[in-house]
Design a protein around this motif. Structure first.
Motif, PDB file in Angstrom:
ATOM      1  N   THR A   4       1.024  -1.231  -0.050  1.00  0.00           N
ATOM      2  CA  THR A   4      -0.068   0.079  -0.047  1.00  0.00           C
ATOM      3  C   THR A   4       0.896   1.272   0.143  1.00  0.00           C
ATOM      4  O   THR A   4       2.165   1.220   0.345  1.00  0.00           O
ATOM      5  N   ILE A   5       0.189   2.398  -0.335  1.00  0.00           N
ATOM      6  CA  ILE A   5       0.979   3.652  -0.240  1.00  0.00           C
ATOM      7  C   ILE A   5       0.737   4.086   1.272  1.00  0.00           C
ATOM      8  O   ILE A   5      -0.303   4.096   1.431  1.00  0.00           O
ATOM      9  N   ASP A   6       1.765   4.399   1.924  1.00  0.00           N
ATOM     10  CA  ASP A   6       1.367   4.745   3.222  1.00  0.00           C
ATOM     11  C   ASP A   6       2.788   5.551   3.831  1.00  0.00           C
ATOM     12  O   ASP A   6       3.979   4.965   3.410  1.00  0.00           O
ATOM     13  N   THR A  27       7.959   1.817 -13.329  1.00  0.00           N
ATOM     14  CA  THR A  27       6.667   1.811 -12.931  1.00  0.00           C
ATOM     15  C   THR A  27       5.733   0.928 -14.056  1.00  0.00           C
ATOM     16  O   THR A  27       5.797   1.333 -15.293  1.00  0.00           O
ATOM     17  N   VAL A  28       5.294  -0.094 -13.579  1.00  0.00           N
ATOM     18  CA  VAL A  28       4.622  -1.029 -14.463  1.00  0.00           C
ATOM     19  C   VAL A  28       3.020  -1.273 -14.500  1.00  0.00           C
ATOM     20  O   VAL A  28       2.723  -1.368 -13.137  1.00  0.00           O
ATOM     21  N   LEU A  29       2.350  -1.231 -15.431  1.00  0.00           N
ATOM     22  CA  LEU A  29       0.995  -1.292 -15.399  1.00  0.00           C
ATOM     23  C   LEU A  29       0.858  -2.846 -15.271  1.00  0.00           C
ATOM     24  O   LEU A  29       1.225  -3.763 -15.821  1.00  0.00           O
ATOM     25  N   VAL A  30      -0.032  -3.126 -14.169  1.00  0.00           N
ATOM     26  CA  VAL A  30      -0.329  -4.492 -13.670  1.00  0.00           C
ATOM     27  C   VAL A  30      -2.163  -4.658 -13.644  1.00  0.00           C
ATOM     28  O   VAL A  30      -2.685  -3.763 -13.144  1.00  0.00           O
ATOM     29  N   ARG A  31      -2.558  -5.559 -14.584  1.00  0.00           N
ATOM     30  CA  ARG A  31      -3.964  -5.622 -14.498  1.00  0.00           C
ATOM     31  C   ARG A  31      -4.380  -7.075 -14.093  1.00  0.00           C
ATOM     32  O   ARG A  31      -3.881  -8.037 -14.602  1.00  0.00           O
ATOM     33  N   ASP A  32      -4.982  -7.031 -12.794  1.00  0.00           N
ATOM     34  CA  ASP A  32      -5.243  -8.261 -12.349  1.00  0.00           C
ATOM     35  C   ASP A  32      -3.924  -9.239 -12.231  1.00  0.00           C
ATOM     36  O   ASP A  32      -4.084 -10.379 -12.243  1.00  0.00           O
ATOM     37  N   GLY A  33      -3.120  -8.739 -11.755  1.00  0.00           N
ATOM     38  CA  GLY A  33      -1.767  -9.492 -11.567  1.00  0.00           C
ATOM     39  C   GLY A  33      -0.756  -9.652 -12.605  1.00  0.00           C
ATOM     40  O   GLY A  33       0.057 -10.240 -12.519  1.00  0.00           O
ATOM     41  N   VAL A  34      -1.498  -9.407 -13.876  1.00  0.00           N
ATOM     42  CA  VAL A  34      -0.700  -9.532 -14.946  1.00  0.00           C
ATOM     43  C   VAL A  34      -0.048  -8.112 -15.506  1.00  0.00           C
ATOM     44  O   VAL A  34      -0.682  -7.431 -15.729  1.00  0.00           O
ATOM     45  N   PRO A  35       1.208  -8.161 -15.435  1.00  0.00           N
ATOM     46  CA  PRO A  35       2.075  -7.136 -15.844  1.00  0.00           C
ATOM     47  C   PRO A  35       2.086  -6.799 -17.417  1.00  0.00           C
ATOM     48  O   PRO A  35       2.102  -7.923 -18.251  1.00  0.00           O
ATOM     49  N   ALA A  36       2.087  -5.570 -17.841  1.00  0.00           N
ATOM     50  CA  ALA A  36       2.264  -5.421 -19.363  1.00  0.00           C
ATOM     51  C   ALA A  36       3.723  -5.061 -19.571  1.00  0.00           C
ATOM     52  O   ALA A  36       4.184  -4.385 -18.800  1.00  0.00           O
ATOM     53  N   GLY A  72      -7.665  -5.497 -10.253  1.00  0.00           N
ATOM     54  CA  GLY A  72      -7.847  -4.383 -10.904  1.00  0.00           C
ATOM     55  C   GLY A  72      -6.560  -3.835 -11.291  1.00  0.00           C
ATOM     56  O   GLY A  72      -5.584  -4.304 -11.655  1.00  0.00           O
ATOM     57  N   LEU A  73      -6.666  -2.598 -11.978  1.00  0.00           N
ATOM     58  CA  LEU A  73      -5.660  -1.906 -12.565  1.00  0.00           C
ATOM     59  C   LEU A  73      -4.696  -1.132 -11.354  1.00  0.00           C
ATOM     60  O   LEU A  73      -5.158  -0.407 -10.831  1.00  0.00           O
ATOM     61  N   GLN A  74      -3.313  -1.485 -11.450  1.00  0.00           N
ATOM     62  CA  GLN A  74      -2.667  -1.100 -10.585  1.00  0.00           C
ATOM     63  C   GLN A  74      -1.194  -0.437 -11.407  1.00  0.00           C
ATOM     64  O   GLN A  74      -0.959  -1.189 -12.374  1.00  0.00           O
ATOM     65  N   PHE A 103       2.104  -1.060  -4.888  1.00  0.00           N
ATOM     66  CA  PHE A 103       1.244  -1.108  -5.968  1.00  0.00           C
ATOM     67  C   PHE A 103       0.339  -0.021  -5.562  1.00  0.00           C
ATOM     68  O   PHE A 103      -0.250   0.562  -4.379  1.00  0.00           O
ATOM     69  N   ILE A 104       0.106   0.714  -6.733  1.00  0.00           N
ATOM     70  CA  ILE A 104      -0.769   2.069  -6.727  1.00  0.00           C
ATOM     71  C   ILE A 104      -1.845   1.949  -7.450  1.00  0.00           C
ATOM     72  O   ILE A 104      -1.784   1.694  -8.563  1.00  0.00           O
ATOM     73  N   PRO A 105      -3.035   2.221  -7.088  1.00  0.00           N
ATOM     74  CA  PRO A 105      -4.348   1.992  -8.074  1.00  0.00           C
ATOM     75  C   PRO A 105      -4.250   2.991  -9.014  1.00  0.00           C
ATOM     76  O   PRO A 105      -3.817   3.999  -8.922  1.00  0.00           O
TER      77      PRO A 105
END
Lengths: 277, 277
Positions: A4-6, A27-36, A72-74, A103-105
């Protein structure tokens, strides 16, 4: 580490990442655990670590991070530093690097995909330093200062030239323009960050790399866009001068833009269907 | 905040100082609670903060730090960051800057004052960026990479040129050479850090500033030295090439060196009496 961001997540004050920007990030786009573009991110990270002489985490360690991804999208942000120690600038031998992650939404901006964005030309010119060009290191004051030049939310990005007035990138995105039936993007051998989406499009033959391109190449193009592996591809509709006094150029959102956008968004899992103007 | 070096002292992971090197630092020599060149340090800090658009701590706040100084010879390290927040490179408006500090016990190296040091020419060339030149910001990867070029402890410092092969500084010290009855130091309007000791010596007329000086100016000089506000003044006796294959120049520790050293060390409270060679 946690996901979490904290502000309770902390770094030792002695970390060389803080003291000198002695490290890298991704910084990596991750959709439901799957990275792009995971392969491209891991490769750039390893290349940057090699360039700085920092031991990078293994591919297995990085892969294991993905298992911690919320749904979701992170955006997965990874920071690698050389750790603490050494005598002043001199790195410790051996160093004990640290790797931080969170992970940042992420919420994309589909209006920018559809209608494009307005850009401005930045006053700041990027310095040239081959030793640091291309990699995503932590010395990003030029980007911060360039982004600080404007507050108008109607302007989404700033286009950066180097000190020879050659095209480089935008503050947080790569740049491309369409000319003579081909998409072009500036070589980043002297400054700028080699984005992973840019790399994938270059390697698939969608983008051609050009050295020492003056601003006029962009201004005379028929269409232009900005891209990165998180936001996707934003068409640019116009670019104003640093004083926001006049428009330097206007571009169309034509079929070449939509074609490149589809190719880019397919790689990222973003929406691919938009109309041309 | 506390006044010891301790990995228990921490910084939020979200601090922009770590993320982007978005901040400044100072290292101040403090002897039994009395700082050397305090006015110059506070001014450079304020100038850097103004350049980056970060609110600097007040002079009163900085003065109060000195009351926390342990006895003896210490280096007070102060780090100012823009704090957390913002959207990517875009700074938060308003920002809540953070100022970290620690006192670190310091032991000078009188053998280097007396007998001088050997230097090498660095392979890395400094990039030029007027927006960041002179100030002591946290983007110091060039210095780290330059210092990483050699491991031989017999070589104390590395001399840095810019990408036009002009003299700039050493990795952590300013540079001066004696020629035509005068001490010279490179202008730092395009890269390098304006040291506080250098500034004081320029303002007192001991050091003349020269623009665009090629390496040959240094190599042909009769004597040369490195200086900063913590270490004092080190005469340079010789400089080797980046491959450590041959000596590029040798310099004498003559009366002009001892004169400048006395002036410098008087400002710092370091020993002032050494013999000439």
């Amino acid at each position: 580490m946690t996901d979490t961001i904290d502000d309770a997540l902390t770094v030792p004050l002695t970390d060389r990442g803080l003291a000198y920007g002695d490290g890298l990030f991704e910084t990596v786009l991750v959709r439901d655990g799957v990275p792009a573009l995971w392969h491209e991110h891991c490769e750039r990270f390893a290349l940057g670590a090699q360039r700085l002489g920092i031991e990078a985490p293994s591919r297995e360690w990085l892969d294991a991070l993905l298992e911690r991804a919320p749904a979701g999208l992170q955006v997965l942000k990874i920071i690698l530093t050389r750790g603490s120690g050494g005598r002043g600038y001199r790195p410790p031998m051996p160093a004990t690097p640290r790797c931080y992650w969170q992970f940042i939404p992420f919420t994309p901006m589909p209006a920018r995909w559809e209608s494009g964005i307005e850009a401005r030309l930045c006053r700041l010119k990027l310095g040239r330093q081959r030793a640091l060009a291309g990699i995503k290191h932590l010395n990003r004051l030029e980007n911060v200062m360039a982004r600080q030049e404007w507050q108008d939310d109607a302007i989404a990005e700033g286009i950066l030239l180097n000190d020879l007035d050659q095209l480089v990138e935008a503050t947080a995105m790569n740049l491309a323009w369409h000319e003579h039936g081909q998409w072009w993007t500036p070589a980043l051998t002297e400054c700028g960050v080699e984005g992973t989406l840019r790399r994938a499009l270059v390697e698939s033959g969608q983008l051609a790399v050009v050295s020492a391109a003056p601003l006029s190449r962009l201004l005379q193009a028929r269409s232009a866009c900005l891209l990165n592996s998180v936001q996707g591809l934003w068409p640019i509709t116009q670019c104003c001068d640093p004083d926001n006094q006049h428009v330097l150029a206007r571009w169309q959102i034509d079929e070449p833009v939509r074609h490149l956008q589809r190719e880019a968004h397919r790689l990222l899992g973003h929406a691919t269907t938009f109309s041309t103007s």
